[in-house]
Design an enzyme around this catalytic site. Sequence first.
Site, PDB file in Angstrom:
ATOM      1  N   LYS A 259       6.886  -7.298  23.789  1.00 35.11           N
ATOM      2  CA  LYS A 259       7.190  -8.666  24.220  1.00 35.11           C
ATOM      3  C   LYS A 259       8.154  -8.673  25.407  1.00 35.11           C
ATOM      4  CE  LYS A 259       6.989 -13.124  23.956  1.00 35.11           C
ATOM      5  NZ  LYS A 259       7.227 -13.160  25.433  1.00 35.11           N
TER       6      LYS A 259
ATOM      7  N   SER B  60      12.814 -14.593  25.610  1.00 35.98           N
ATOM      8  CA  SER B  60      11.640 -14.840  24.758  1.00 35.98           C
ATOM      9  C   SER B  60      11.313 -13.712  23.793  1.00 35.98           C
ATOM     10  CB  SER B  60      10.416 -15.119  25.641  1.00 35.98           C
ATOM     11  OG  SER B  60      10.511 -16.384  26.241  1.00 35.98           O
TER      12      SER B  60
ATOM     13  N   LYS C  73      10.723 -14.522  20.141  1.00 30.75           N
ATOM     14  CA  LYS C  73       9.454 -14.894  19.510  1.00 30.75           C
ATOM     15  C   LYS C  73       8.923 -13.793  18.598  1.00 30.75           C
ATOM     16  CE  LYS C  73       8.604 -18.077  23.241  1.00 30.75           C
ATOM     17  NZ  LYS C  73       8.297 -18.128  24.669  1.00 30.75           N
TER      18      LYS C  73
ATOM     19  N   SER D  14       3.585 -16.149  26.113  1.00 27.24           N
ATOM     20  CA  SER D  14       4.950 -16.513  25.720  1.00 27.24           C
ATOM     21  C   SER D  14       5.122 -18.024  25.622  1.00 27.24           C
ATOM     22  CB  SER D  14       5.973 -15.925  26.705  1.00 27.24           C
ATOM     23  OG  SER D  14       7.268 -15.906  26.151  1.00 27.24           O
TER      24      SER D  14
END
Length: 309
Positions: free
Chosen positions: A245, A70, A73, A131
């Site tokens: 992140k 993820s 993103k 997320s």
Amino acid sequence: MTARTTNVRKTIAAVAAGGSLLALSPLVARAVTSDDPAPAVTAKGAALVDGRSGTALFDKAADTARPMASTAKIMVASVVLDTDGVDLDRRVTVRKQYRDYVAQHHASTADLQTGDKVTVRQLLYASLLPSGADAAYALADTYGTGDTRAERVGSFLRKMNAKARELHLRKTAFDTFDGTRGDTSTPTELARLTRHAMRHSTFRKVVRTKRYKGEAPAANGRTRTYTWTNTNQLLGAYDGAIGIKTGTTERAGKCLVFAADRDGKTLVGTVLDSDDRYTDAAKLLDHGFGSDSAKDMKIRELPSGAQHD
């Protein structure tokens, strides 16, 4: 493993009257020298760079492409925020397909409710804190072009890959908007992408937020309150952490793109496929700052029911 180190901070010693050296404050970090041993990290790939210059401070298979999960993103947010005239207060209607995607792919979710009207700004929080793949899907659907949803999402993915080429991320490739399949990058290139994203004040504000609470018009005409907790447990645990992140899939393992700021110096790093991503990140930041915070770090607990990524 190889490590590249540079002096990241010079320690200042004041000379007292009579020529004796004043004791250094414990808040003043020692200088990092080329003789300092590189920290041992569990991640299969890792990098640490100076946030301003991009100078490499640590390298472990940093130019080897791996699944990124993820952390993809970050690119979703970059494409949106780089859009000319982007309106962060634009309302986007949540579609059933966004929720269906989460269920079909067992993806992390912001639990967006069909028919609600959320802002682009809220979708950025929803993508980067819990997320939410549903939120990333909504952004792709909104900022892609085409007559059908599939065309718009395909267009957005092309924008993500075009942005990678623009930023000279030659080993970075996106198959999805949420990093769940064939999306790959290197620790160095993810750090470079993050430095680009951090030029936006909105991105910096979002990724350092531990918990977001906001309202949106609901499909039933009432008002819905959304609350999202940041999956990045380095925030609040490591002194100076400002993002960025998390990412976890079976293929990618546990990943983290992170950053911290102390005394005006920002460091950005990446660990991919790590057995202990937060300790790895703290060790790398200590290496860059010339500090020893990692040994006393206590990971921030996520509340019951919060997403994990």
